[in-house]
Design an enzyme around this catalytic site. Sequence first.
Site, short mmCIF file in Angstrom:
data_model
loop_
_atom_site.label_atom_id
_atom_site.label_comp_id
_atom_site.label_asym_id
_atom_site.label_seq_id
_atom_site.Cartn_x
_atom_site.Cartn_y
_atom_site.Cartn_z
CD GLU A 90 -0.29 5.90 -1.40
OE1 GLU A 90 -1.27 5.36 -1.93
OE2 GLU A 90 0.06 7.07 -1.60
CE LYS B 150 8.25 -2.11 10.44
NZ LYS B 150 8.88 -3.33 9.94
CD GLU C 262 -4.80 -6.21 -0.74
OE1 GLU C 262 -4.60 -6.02 0.46
OE2 GLU C 262 -4.22 -5.58 -1.65
CB CYS D 190 -1.12 -2.63 -3.92
SG CYS D 190 0.02 -1.61 -4.83
#
Length: 970
Positions: A718, A637, A848, A752
């Site tokens: 992750e 996906k 973040e 990231c």
Amino acid sequence: MRDEHFKVQMFRFVDVLASLHRGGEIVRHLDEYFTDMRNGFAPLVRTGVQAAKIVPWISGQLLRWNVSGMARQFIAGKNPHDVMKTLRKRRAKNIGFTVDLLGEAVVSEREATEYAARCLELLEYLAGETQGWIDQLGKNSELFPVVNLSVKISALYSQMNPADPADATAHLAPKLRPILRRARELGAFVNFDMESYAHKNITLELFKTLFTETEFHDWPHVGIVIQAYLRDAEADLFDLIDWGRARGTRFTVRLVKGAYWDYEKIKSSQNGWNIPVYLQKPESDVNFELLTRILLENEKNVTSAFGSHNVRSIAHAQALADQLGIDRSRFEFQLLYGMAGPIKRALVEMGYRVREYCPVGELLPGMSYLVRRLLENTSNEGFLRAKFSENVSEQQLLRDPRELLNGAAAPSATSVTTGDRQLPDGASVDVPPGDTYENASLVNFVYKENQEQMRAALRQMRTQLGKKYPLVINGEKIWTGKTIASFNPSSPKEIVGHVTEAGIPEAEHALEAARSASKQWSRTTIEERARLLERAAAIMERRRYELSALEVFEVGKPWAEADGDIREAMDFCLFYAQQMRLIGRPRLTQHVPGEESYQHYWPRGVALIVAPWNFPMAILCGMTSAALVTGNTAIIKPAEQAAVIGAMLMEIFAEAGVPPGVLNFLPGKGSIIGAHLVDHKDVNLIAFTGSREVGLRIWESAGQTRPGQLQLKHVVCEMGGKNGVIIDSDADLDEAIVDSIYSAFGYQGQKCSACSRLIVLEENYRRVMQRLLSAAASLRVGNPEEPGMTVGPVIDKTAYDRIQEYIEIGKSEATLAFQRKDVPAEGYFVPPTIFVDVTPEMRIAREEIFGPVLSVIKVRDLDEAIEVANSTDYALTAGFFSRSPGNIERAKAEIVAGNVYINRSCTGAVVGRHPFGGFKMSGGGTKAGGADYLLQFLLPRVVTENITRHGFAPEETPQYREEFLWPPKR
Ligand code: NAD
């Protein structure tokens, strides 16, 4: 300097010295660099250090003074006034000059403008001071103006990008023209210096472009460098000569061997590029002689300047010139200031023209230059060391370099990586796992052909935009009638493609297909599965420009970033294929008489792969290839924003021959089909990369067992980061600024691993900020279809709004220090933004943001810096810039992050080299691209057999049992 370790430590110490201001600091560094010396120098250094500890101030001064003294040998003057004293002395000895301005690497346009101004100032000054100087030989003086300036092209434009020569020329030419114009008026000579290979083609192009212009086409007092250590040198020289002939005016070529040999070798090896330099020293010497001939044979059009300290190279040029009847006054020898004095004297006495290359600049900051000179002087193969320090015989020194080549191994033009993809029997424990693997290479955009291929791919891709892509379930294309449109973030009106949207029924269908394919696939041999991945990698290689172009359109990646993503995807395929071959075979657990135990692995079953959009090919492909090679079947996906790239991955695996049902492509809404499959009893493994919010939800949900569920779900998770980079008080700011800026703003901060907190020690805070802000102001921001962009658009409207909200939060919490104004109006361009006065508890320092927003936190000392770096919920990447061995050790041990990078950018992990992934709220502690990653996709199994029959057992126990391989051999 015979002791290699001492030499390295000495150079490193000298390199850091300029940035140390307090005596105590100097002594601490000295102590750290030399504590472990166990050679003849150690007692001396130890005594020095001990004395210095008692009177640090005096010793610090003394050291600086000493090293400045050393620098003075190689740097002709601190400033124009100072250098004139040297030049006058040289003139008395009939030695001419070319002057080169030393300085820090240029990281911003402000610094580039300053360099240009310094060049002009220097020209004026030298011209004024040398009025009335006449030519030393009195013949052909019209070819050799007295004032000669060597210009470093990279110091005139901070954003020079090898992929974009047109942009470089557009910025460099306007800065150079006033310098050239003034030089011409003053009767001076201007030489374009040559630096690293990345800038070579641009420098050559720029030279030809500028000196073809009407204003300069008839000006003969211009020169450029050809580096004989480059394999391209001959072709470049012929090209220049042809150009010069067509131009109809003389110009000069300074022929050198080249000063970036180590750098070129390291850089190419890291990126998997052909090494542009000859690997054996005599090859460069041979080439130098060949190029000498070409130059002298074209004396009608080109003036030669031979830049060498090697008497054989010099003697060869002399002999050839004699043979060709070229007068000694029509070419010159150029040697470095402070070196090879006797050779210069001898040349002058013989009636040759000699010019010294004279660096000018502050002594201590000129250290990097000095270090390079020292390396040259002490390199094992360097001529000067042989001549002046090892007393090698005349005959040896004058030997034809061709003789030294005889019998030597043929030089290899390719990477020196010692990879061996087909290790016979598994890697030995002594071999680092990454060494058993040779990485795929990056495209080198230095080459015009590569730039053109990328341009063509972008044009071609534009014609494909708007296509429709089906789901693929059980090998069949399925259209549901519903689609997800994917937009170009640089130009949201543009639809990149329509991908069929899966709903719950399709998710069930895909799961059923994956389950039924599982039986057969799990029994397919490791070799066959590994080959599938290798075929997929080969297809990606074939289509790599097309795939990169698609990334530019679909997720706004700049060229090199897009290519990096495709390279990483190829690496995942190739690395996991190789790793599976290594770990897949049943292996004896221990030698014990009478019994055999073998451990091996089974796949877990059906894997659900849920990927983010920011590394759209690499991460999706990495998780998928790991699942497939380990024998799992998979449903992939992709992220909604990068679904077309997902469709490409499916196409690639289909072409590579993945059997029906083994891989099923199921784009759709994460919150609907993603969540449905995560919760499904028949999904055995979930490999997820994405945000913390979604990751935690998946982690929690997967922990629940549902009715009928037969296996515990395993989750590879992750998530995000809030990565901090510390700049220590002694850091090399040339590197720290460039790398931090790139880590923070490269791909718009949407990695990231991106740096989002810059932690700066107060001691050099002012200097860091001054350079950082002007570097940020110089970044190229714009549509990444243009080559050489650093900052493009963020992925979509939602991201744009969220980042803007954070910018508002930042304005209320901290101080806005910088924000770009000139970003394109169309597209989701968020201006690079920097906040200062940030404290660790602020939201912009903890959450973040995933965009081009950097928070700068000022700290007292390293203790506080590390505390701040470790103070968030995340632990993904971190960076540390320092030249203190003690502090580096501390940072290595104490910074809490999955990937800690010292003195380099904190982004750009390479498969096999930097296994990647974090812990705390950044992830479950798994390492993509690492040797143990595949174990996440496997269930370990041990089979033990009593092999004793009536007290007898075979003596030999094989380490691997081929026949034990599951499935059994038919
Ligand atoms: P995201 O979490 O919004 O989406 C990731 C994927 O999860 C998408 O495919 C999405 O459709 C799917 N999804 C969304 N809701 C779901 C649900 N309820 N159940 C199942 N699937 C669902 O993340 P993103 O915006 O695509 O990516 C950016 C994030 O990824 C950042 O936080 C970044 O730090 C992180 N990231 C981490 C790494 C790493 O290696 N640690 C690498 C890349 C990106």
